[in-house]
Design a protein around this motif. Structure first.
Motif, PDB file in Angstrom:
ATOM      1  N   ILE A 270       0.846  -1.209   0.000  1.00  0.00           N
ATOM      2  CA  ILE A 270       0.000   0.000   0.000  1.00  0.00           C
ATOM      3  C   ILE A 270       0.874   1.249   0.000  1.00  0.00           C
ATOM      4  O   ILE A 270       0.663   2.182  -0.780  1.00  0.00           O
ATOM      5  N   LEU A 271       1.886   1.256   0.863  1.00  0.00           N
ATOM      6  CA  LEU A 271       2.714   2.463   0.968  1.00  0.00           C
ATOM      7  C   LEU A 271       3.635   2.622  -0.235  1.00  0.00           C
ATOM      8  O   LEU A 271       3.931   3.743  -0.649  1.00  0.00           O
ATOM      9  N   MET A 272       4.058   1.499  -0.815  1.00  0.00           N
ATOM     10  CA  MET A 272       4.853   1.606  -2.051  1.00  0.00           C
ATOM     11  C   MET A 272       4.027   2.279  -3.149  1.00  0.00           C
ATOM     12  O   MET A 272       4.518   3.157  -3.868  1.00  0.00           O
ATOM     13  N   ALA A 273       2.766   1.872  -3.266  1.00  0.00           N
ATOM     14  CA  ALA A 273       1.893   2.465  -4.284  1.00  0.00           C
ATOM     15  C   ALA A 273       1.686   3.956  -4.001  1.00  0.00           C
ATOM     16  O   ALA A 273       1.689   4.788  -4.913  1.00  0.00           O
ATOM     17  N   TYR A 274       1.550   4.271  -2.717  1.00  0.00           N
ATOM     18  CA  TYR A 274       1.324   5.669  -2.336  1.00  0.00           C
ATOM     19  C   TYR A 274       2.546   6.523  -2.666  1.00  0.00           C
ATOM     20  O   TYR A 274       2.430   7.604  -3.243  1.00  0.00           O
ATOM     21  N   VAL A 275       3.720   6.006  -2.321  1.00  0.00           N
ATOM     22  CA  VAL A 275       4.954   6.749  -2.590  1.00  0.00           C
ATOM     23  C   VAL A 275       5.133   6.934  -4.098  1.00  0.00           C
ATOM     24  O   VAL A 275       5.517   8.006  -4.567  1.00  0.00           O
ATOM     25  N   LYS A 276       4.804   5.905  -4.852  1.00  0.00           N
ATOM     26  CA  LYS A 276       4.932   6.021  -6.313  1.00  0.00           C
ATOM     27  C   LYS A 276       4.067   7.180  -6.820  1.00  0.00           C
ATOM     28  O   LYS A 276       4.497   7.986  -7.645  1.00  0.00           O
ATOM     29  N   ARG A 277       2.842   7.266  -6.289  1.00  0.00           N
ATOM     30  CA  ARG A 277       1.939   8.341  -6.712  1.00  0.00           C
ATOM     31  C   ARG A 277       2.520   9.706  -6.314  1.00  0.00           C
ATOM     32  O   ARG A 277       2.544  10.637  -7.113  1.00  0.00           O
ATOM     33  N   LEU A 278       2.982   9.809  -5.076  1.00  0.00           N
ATOM     34  CA  LEU A 278       3.556  11.080  -4.611  1.00  0.00           C
ATOM     35  C   LEU A 278       4.696  11.534  -5.513  1.00  0.00           C
ATOM     36  O   LEU A 278       4.718  12.671  -5.993  1.00  0.00           O
ATOM     37  N   VAL A 279       5.647  10.626  -5.735  1.00  0.00           N
ATOM     38  CA  VAL A 279       6.849  11.011  -6.479  1.00  0.00           C
ATOM     39  C   VAL A 279       6.487  11.319  -7.934  1.00  0.00           C
ATOM     40  O   VAL A 279       6.966  12.297  -8.503  1.00  0.00           O
TER      41      VAL A 279
END
Lengths: 382, 382
Positions: free
Chosen positions: B86-95
């Motif tokens: 979940i957090l990997m997907a979130y970080v990908k979106r942020l970056v």
């Protein structure tokens, strides 16, 4: 509701000569008494709750007119009398030389052993701080005007030009960092203001969110991040931007007793600093959130947190958040139906809601929907 | 000793594409395992003291090479496995979107109930923070590079030009305020540097003193005020100014176990963040004061304060300052005669000395004598 800059009600008032004059007048009074063989004294406005009241008309916590007389020739007063004169001389030097000192420096700089004795002028900072407060009350000036600086905390971001000495810069051209508010803002001027209002934000994370979402530009707002309880510098800055520059003030904190306390201090002043309310407080400030009603309105039930401490109806209560909540329910300036409703809901539900919980909707939500809608529709608390 | 800018040893390295690539590589690995009908897993460097060591050569606290394998098809691992994705997907979106979020926002944004269950993805921020640390360790990137911002604290004053996005400004032209260091400094650049070294200062009051005394201009120094323990942003900024811009780093704190701990963290990194030392720490930093020897050297005996807590030879001790002092005596990087001397003197005398105590000499003293003399004569601790 369209927020717009209004007419100024106060003028830029920083004038070191005025402070020096007050110090000298007081010192000459003492000198005359000494020359005349009288027992010299200071009249110090009494501190403490007994000399503090809420002025309903001005909507400010104010200092009463009780005075304590402090004589030189009185064993109980002599030490404080001496300390007052020492610090008056020190402040005169600071202001004359255009220098500033922190409370701690003022203590260290004036701590020495009185020649021929084993007595120190000051044993501890807890002796010098109250004398500086006494001077504020006696002279009716802020300690910042006496060049004694307060702790600094908080930063500013938005399209205004700030002039500090010879430096002039636009506070929206400093990257994401923003301008760090100094301990003393008395001398700061604002040659150019291209915003319609000030949004005061409790947490740095939320201020940074709004900056990243370009809220200041889109909404023509100046962001002031308090980073917790507002420092004196920040409170004075808010006051000046409102009264000298006519900017409406909107406050945005966590939805909890501490956040509301931050709002209360910005708006009404604090009991400790009652004698400064007229220079530090901004009774016209309005509150945008977070409120208990926001929780239902925006479907945030699953991202609330429990209030800390023991509720009033449980053994040992109220403590923690509950204790502060009960105090706030009794504040004279929260005696209106809007605030009573929010405070009672918090008590009933036993929950708090953070600014950052709005991220549960989306990162943009707070900047593109929550704040603009609430402000446009005038959903503000008094 | 004349401080001068040296040769850079590292280059500006912020590259969002690199972070995205690492995230995608890891995600593809998982996907391939799923497709192949295997049990997918992450290898996470083990946290805790058992996997931390002091690298004598690099003079850095470093992370060891122990790994923990986290499987999807394992009842004890499945929840964390899900949270990591979940957090990997979130970080990908942020970056990808060039947005930043705080740790708290990252928690709120990803907290939801898993459809068809009563299970929440995250119950508390204490579940999401460690996963973000795991990602830092797994990917070898700072969380700032993943656009998760840290708490911001600290400000900068001095003659350098800072470039943040489209904004460029000189950090000595912002009045007394200075530039507020943002949570993330990865993307900041320094097109112009007109200083010879960086002076890192613990307290805002002392930094303000030096600014008022025009120390930065006269001594060609950049002042960084940490305002207590240095934030991650400030530590990264110090690291970058040293390694990318070749500026010597001098640290100036209170003369007490907490001040020395601040120095230690800037210099060597901390045990909690051992895996980040190579990006956050600056082992070449030197310490100018305050030291125990300063007390005698400058006649400050009457403005020292007692250490807090119980000494090691008293019942219940060591606690407070004494406890930290004993820890520092055992730090590998304080195993040299200079530091052992200062730490042992503090233990023997049981006193501390604050930066601001130098005001007892005069306000100017620290800026015109203490610092310039000590630096010129190379009276610096390693």
């Amino acid at each position: 509701m369209k927020l717009k800059r209004g007419k100024p009600k106060e003028k830029f008032s920083y004038d070191p000569q005025k402070v020096l004059k007050k110090l000298e007048d007081l010192a000459y009074k003492i000198l005359e008494e000494v020359k005349a063989g009288k027992n010299p004294y200071f009249d110090v406005p009494t501190r403490g709750l007994s000399n503090v009241y809420f002025d309903e008309e001005a909507r400010l916590i104010k200092l009463g007119d009780k005075l304590s007389r402090r004589y030189f020739l009185n064993v109980a007063h002599a030490r404080k009398f001496m300390q007052t004169l020492i610090l008056m001389a020190y402040v005169k030097r600071l202001v004359s030389e255009g220098k500033h000192a922190s409370l701690r420096e003022a203590y260290y700089a004036n701590k020495h052993t009185i020649p021929g004795t084993h007595e120190n002028t000051f044993e501890d900072q807890s002796e010098s701080d109250p004398i500086i407060e006494d001077l504020e009350r006696m002279l009716g000036v802020l300690r910042e005007e006496m060049h004694i600086t307060a702790d600094r905390r908080g930063y500013v971001y938005g399209d205004i030009v700030i002039k500090d000495g010879e430096d002039e810069f636009n506070a929206s051209k400093l990257g994401m960092g923003g301008w760090a508010v100094p301990g003393t803002v008395e001398h700061i001027q604002f040659p150019e203001i291209n915003v319609d209002y000030v949004l005061v934000v409790e947490t740095a994370a939320m201020a940074d969110r709004l900056i990243e979402e370009k809220y200041p530009k889109r909404e023509r707002a100046l962001i002031i991040a308090t980073q917790g309880q507002a420092s004196r510098g920040v409170r004075r800055l808010i006051h000046r931007l409102h009264y000298e520059e006519g900017l409406p003030i909107i406050v945005f904190t966590d939805g909890d007793p501490y956040g509301w306390y931050i709002y209360s201090t910005i708006k009404q002043g604090s009991i400790n600093l009652a004698y400064l309310s007229e220079k530090l407080a901004t009774p016209d400030a309005k509150f945008v959130g977070m409120t208990m009603d926001d929780i239902k309105e925006y479907g945030l039930e699953h991202v609330t947190e429990k209030l800390k401490g023991i509720p009033p109806d449980k053994k040992g209560g109220p403590t923690g958040d509950y204790k502060r909540l009960i105090e706030e329910l009794n504040y004279p300036w929260f005696q209106n139906k809007e605030w009573q409703r929010q405070l009672k809901l918090a008590l009933k539900w036993g929950v708090r809601i953070e600014q950052q919980a709005l991220a549960n909707k989306s990162l943009e939500f707070v900047a593109k929907e929550y704040l603009p809608e609430k402000i446009r529709e005038g959903k503000l608390l008094p």
